[in-house]
Motif scaffolding. Sequence first.
Motif, PDB file in Angstrom:
ATOM      1  N   ILE A 131       0.846  -1.203   0.000  1.00  0.00           N
ATOM      2  CA  ILE A 131       0.000   0.000   0.000  1.00  0.00           C
ATOM      3  C   ILE A 131       0.879   1.249   0.000  1.00  0.00           C
ATOM      4  N   GLY A 132       1.949   1.224   0.766  1.00  0.00           N
ATOM      5  CA  GLY A 132       2.816   2.391   0.894  1.00  0.00           C
ATOM      6  C   GLY A 132       3.949   2.469  -0.109  1.00  0.00           C
TER       7      GLY A 132
ATOM      8  N   ASP B 282       4.250   3.574  -3.054  1.00  0.00           N
ATOM      9  CA  ASP B 282       4.450   4.823  -3.790  1.00  0.00           C
ATOM     10  C   ASP B 282       5.313   5.803  -3.002  1.00  0.00           C
ATOM     11  N   GLN B 283       5.457   5.574  -1.697  1.00  0.00           N
ATOM     12  CA  GLN B 283       6.330   6.408  -0.871  1.00  0.00           C
ATOM     13  C   GLN B 283       7.807   6.066  -1.103  1.00  0.00           C
TER      14      GLN B 283
ATOM     15  N   ALA C 123       4.648   4.394   5.695  1.00  0.00           N
ATOM     16  CA  ALA C 123       4.418   4.551   4.256  1.00  0.00           C
ATOM     17  C   ALA C 123       2.941   4.359   3.915  1.00  0.00           C
ATOM     18  N   ALA C 124       2.307   3.370   4.522  1.00  0.00           N
ATOM     19  CA  ALA C 124       0.883   3.137   4.258  1.00  0.00           C
ATOM     20  C   ALA C 124       0.062   4.345   4.707  1.00  0.00           C
TER      21      ALA C 124
ATOM     22  N   SER D 164       0.469   6.978   2.056  1.00  0.00           N
ATOM     23  CA  SER D 164      -0.195   6.658   0.790  1.00  0.00           C
ATOM     24  C   SER D 164      -1.708   6.783   0.872  1.00  0.00           C
TER      25      SER D 164
ATOM     26  N   PHE E 159      -3.709   9.978   0.110  1.00  0.00           N
ATOM     27  CA  PHE E 159      -3.973  10.397  -1.263  1.00  0.00           C
ATOM     28  C   PHE E 159      -5.060   9.568  -1.934  1.00  0.00           C
TER      29      PHE E 159
ATOM     30  N   ARG F 287      -9.941   6.189   1.588  1.00  0.00           N
ATOM     31  CA  ARG F 287      -9.178   6.730   2.725  1.00  0.00           C
ATOM     32  C   ARG F 287      -9.899   6.414   4.037  1.00  0.00           C
TER      33      ARG F 287
END
Length: 149
Positions: free
Chosen positions: A29-30, A32-33, A51-52, A55, A58, A64
């Motif tokens: 999930i995270g 993209d970080q 990180a999750a 992410s 967004f 969310r």
Amino acid sequence: MARLPDEVVAAIGRITIAAGDLELILAWIGADQAGGNAFEVLARPGEPVRAARGSVEFATPEYRQAYLPVVEIAAKLLAKRHAVVSAMWVSEAPDESVQRWELFDDKTYVRQLVDPRALDELSRQLLEARNRLVAIVTAQLNNDPVPAP
């Protein structure tokens, strides 16, 4: 020196595996970080949760709202896992009975009796959080509505 009972060792193993599964989905999930690399996220202690969290900020509002409480539950469960796995295990009894073993937290100096059923419950909760996150991710990837908890 007393040996930790097999049922406790097995329960700790189940916790470790369940936590690893949960951290993997959090890292995914995270990702993209970290430029899309989930394994880079997974390689840093504590980073999958951070990180999750970053992410899901967004994600669309509906996703969310689904992710955030589960990520927070995951963070708490992973903290419990850390406390169990990193605790000092002590027994002052000469036998190897599970009833004689205690977890000793070196930060709080609190001793807690070992209960394999409680350890297995933590494993179950870790897997439940992982399954909930997988369901949300799957729905998001398929552009489906958020599944009910």
